[in-house]
Design a protein around this motif. Structure first.
Motif, short mmCIF file in Angstrom:
data_model
loop_
_atom_site.label_atom_id
_atom_site.label_comp_id
_atom_site.label_asym_id
_atom_site.label_seq_id
_atom_site.Cartn_x
_atom_site.Cartn_y
_atom_site.Cartn_z
N ASP A 104 0.82 -1.05 -0.01
CA ASP A 104 -0.04 0.01 0.15
C ASP A 104 0.88 1.43 -0.03
O ASP A 104 0.65 2.32 -0.58
CB ASP A 104 -1.00 0.10 1.31
N CYS A 160 2.22 -4.65 6.46
CA CYS A 160 1.47 -4.03 7.56
C CYS A 160 0.07 -4.85 7.80
O CYS A 160 -0.33 -4.85 8.79
CB CYS A 160 1.13 -2.58 7.42
N SER A 161 -0.48 -5.36 6.83
CA SER A 161 -1.71 -6.13 6.82
C SER A 161 -1.55 -7.60 7.08
O SER A 161 -2.31 -8.38 7.30
CB SER A 161 -2.48 -5.96 5.51
N THR A 162 -0.40 -8.12 6.98
CA THR A 162 -0.07 -9.56 7.27
C THR A 162 -0.59 -9.94 8.70
O THR A 162 -0.44 -9.27 9.75
CB THR A 162 1.39 -10.01 7.31
N ASP A 163 -1.38 -11.18 8.85
CA ASP A 163 -1.68 -11.76 9.97
C ASP A 163 -1.05 -13.04 10.37
O ASP A 163 -0.53 -13.61 9.58
CB ASP A 163 -3.28 -11.90 10.04
N CYS A 190 3.35 1.61 9.67
CA CYS A 190 2.05 0.77 9.89
C CYS A 190 1.03 1.42 10.68
O CYS A 190 -0.15 0.80 10.71
CB CYS A 190 2.40 -0.85 10.39
N ARG A 199 -2.19 2.35 8.90
CA ARG A 199 -2.75 1.52 7.61
C ARG A 199 -4.06 1.13 8.47
O ARG A 199 -4.29 0.01 8.97
CB ARG A 199 -1.85 0.28 7.49
N SER A 238 -6.66 0.04 7.22
CA SER A 238 -7.36 -0.92 6.57
C SER A 238 -6.70 -2.40 6.91
O SER A 238 -7.28 -3.53 6.54
CB SER A 238 -6.93 -1.06 4.79
N ALA A 239 -5.76 -2.62 8.02
CA ALA A 239 -5.19 -3.68 8.66
C ALA A 239 -5.87 -3.63 10.05
O ALA A 239 -5.22 -3.28 10.82
CB ALA A 239 -3.78 -3.60 8.62
N SER A 286 -3.59 -7.59 12.26
CA SER A 286 -2.58 -7.43 11.80
C SER A 286 -1.20 -7.34 12.66
O SER A 286 -1.46 -6.91 13.97
CB SER A 286 -2.36 -5.65 11.19
N ARG A 316 0.67 -3.96 13.58
CA ARG A 316 -0.20 -2.95 14.18
C ARG A 316 -0.42 -3.57 15.68
O ARG A 316 -0.36 -2.54 16.49
CB ARG A 316 -1.24 -2.60 13.43
#
Length: 426
Positions: free
Chosen positions: A203, A234-237, A254, A257, A259-260, A273, A276
């Motif tokens: 992103d 940043c969005s990785t879980d 991050c 972000r 969206s995470a 996330s 985050r």
């Protein structure tokens, strides 16, 4: 910065100046794959193509208008002495990663409608079994973290327009690999070999100054690379990892972000996330960094909160979780005296019933000297600790029927442990 326009001009030149290959499989340094029939064909390349002024886009898989001979040298199939190579037609790709290998620099390009490679054993994510004739057949899946090695020359540190770098830790796919490697601390300006992993587009890319290299900020881009596959975005879980525990390196930037999303406090839903959550939990700052992640069982509820400028959400039962400390399967030391007497204090106590007598399964108990209501006992754990449960125990026929559990915040203020609905627990 203008790959589409550059590519258009180059393609015009090729179409105007270079004829379609004849049936003779001897080609020149500029020949591309579009003039050949069939899904596979052989060509014989002349010597001296490494320094030829002809374009190549891609790494491993190349756009179909790339120079076959220079791509073959780049891929390690030929040397600059030339020779014969087998070419396999491939479908178009969403993106092509540029790199420097074997004395040939290739370029990044976005989506293109046709490709070629020098192997047919690698497949792409959508490939099904109908494209194979053999039984059985062997193939290699193309990982999201495709890797390759490059050897960088010395002297890459000085800035030039064609050596620009965007990002920190994870870099935009058209960034200079060698200057990014210096920035990331993988090599020095003396050059050297480095392993590169292909990454998905991000992103955003955070600029920074490291090791004498200044990188730039950029917004969304459709391809990336990094020098480790342990770096996450940043969005990785946590659901994409199999190990327990596992270590990740978060990129910078991050915090904003949104969206995470993140669910929980201290213990987080597994689809939160990671990066985050780590900022929220105080493990890293918005500059990014490395941390160890531990798998936790699912929780009946997750409490939302705002910490370190990250707002997390409450949630009901979820089947799995993660945290940045190990699951508490054992006592913290009140029974085995890992927690020392001096770490246990109270609002008051009788001489024969001090607070450190309040150990589990002991032969005594704590008893306040003042009225029981409003009395408190405090345990100093010595470090930041995730507490997953509290056990109370009576002494003889005396025991409490109600209590309140509190903890101290970073700023020194006390707060009640509450349920996701905000009710004090105890």
């Amino acid at each position: 910065m203008f790959p589409t326009i550059s590519r258009f001009l180059v393609c015009l030149c090729i179409c105007c100046l270079f004829p379609v290959a004849e049936s003779d499989d001897t080609v020149d340094c500029s020949t591309d794959s579009r003039g050949f029939n069939g899904d596979t064909f052989n060509v014989t390349c002349p010597a001296g193509c490494a320094s030829a002024i002809t374009s190549v886009w891609g790494t491993g898989v190349y756009t179909n208008d790339s120079s076959i001979c220079r791509a073959a040298i780049h891929d390690g199939r030929l040397t600059d002495a030339g020779g014969q190579v087998t070419v396999y037609r491939w479908p178009g790709q969403d993106s092509y990663l540029g790199s420097y290998k074997n004395g040939v620099q290739t370029s990044y390009h976005g989506s293109w409608d046709g490709s070629f490679a020098f192997t047919r054993d690698t497949v792409w994510c959508s490939t099904d079994s109908t494209v194979f004739d053999d039984d059985p057949f062997t193939f290699t899946c193309k990982s999201i973290f495709q890797l390759y090695s490059v050897t960088c020359p010395a002297g890459c540190s000085p800035y030039q327009w064609n050596r620009r770098v965007w990002g920190t830790g994870v870099y935009r796919s058209d960034s200079s690999i060698c200057r990014a490697a210096i920035h990331d601390g993988r090599i020095t300006d003396d050059g050297g070999q480095v392993t590169v992993y292909r990454w998905p587009g991000q992103d955003s890319y955070q600029g920074s100054g490291q090791n004498g290299i200044q990188t730039s900020y950029w917004e969304s881009w459709d391809g990336s690379f990094a020098f480790t596959r342990d770096t996450v975005w940043c969005s990785t879980d946590s659901t994409v990892f199999d190990d327990d525990p596992f270590t990740v390196t978060c990129p910078a930037g991050c915090s904003d972000r949104y969206s995470a999303p993140v669910w929980g406090t201290g213990v987080y839903g597994s689809d939160s996330s990671i990066c985050r959550a780590a900022i929220h939990d105080g493990r890293i700052t918005d500059d990014g960094g490395q941390m160890t992640v531990y798998r936790w069982p699912g929780q009946d509820s997750y409490q939302g909160s705002t910490q370190n400028d990250i707002e997390t959400y409450g949630y009901s039962y979820y089947y799995s979780s993660f945290a940045f400390t190990r699951v508490c399967r054992d006592s913290l030391g009140m029974e085995d005296e890992t927690i020392k007497d001096g770490d246990i204090t109270a609002s008051s106590y009788r001489q024969s019933r001090p607070p450190w007598a309040a150990r589990l399964n002991g032969d005594s108990a704590w008893r306040p000297s003042s009225p029981f209501e409003g009395s408190w006992i405090q345990v100093d754990l010595g470090q930041r600790t995730t507490v997953s449960g509290v056990i109370t125990q009576g002494y003889g026929w005396r025991y409490i029927t109600q209590c309140q559990v509190r903890y101290i915040n970073h700023d020194g203020t006390w707060a009640n442990v509450t349920s996701p609905t905000g009710h004090s627990m105890g």
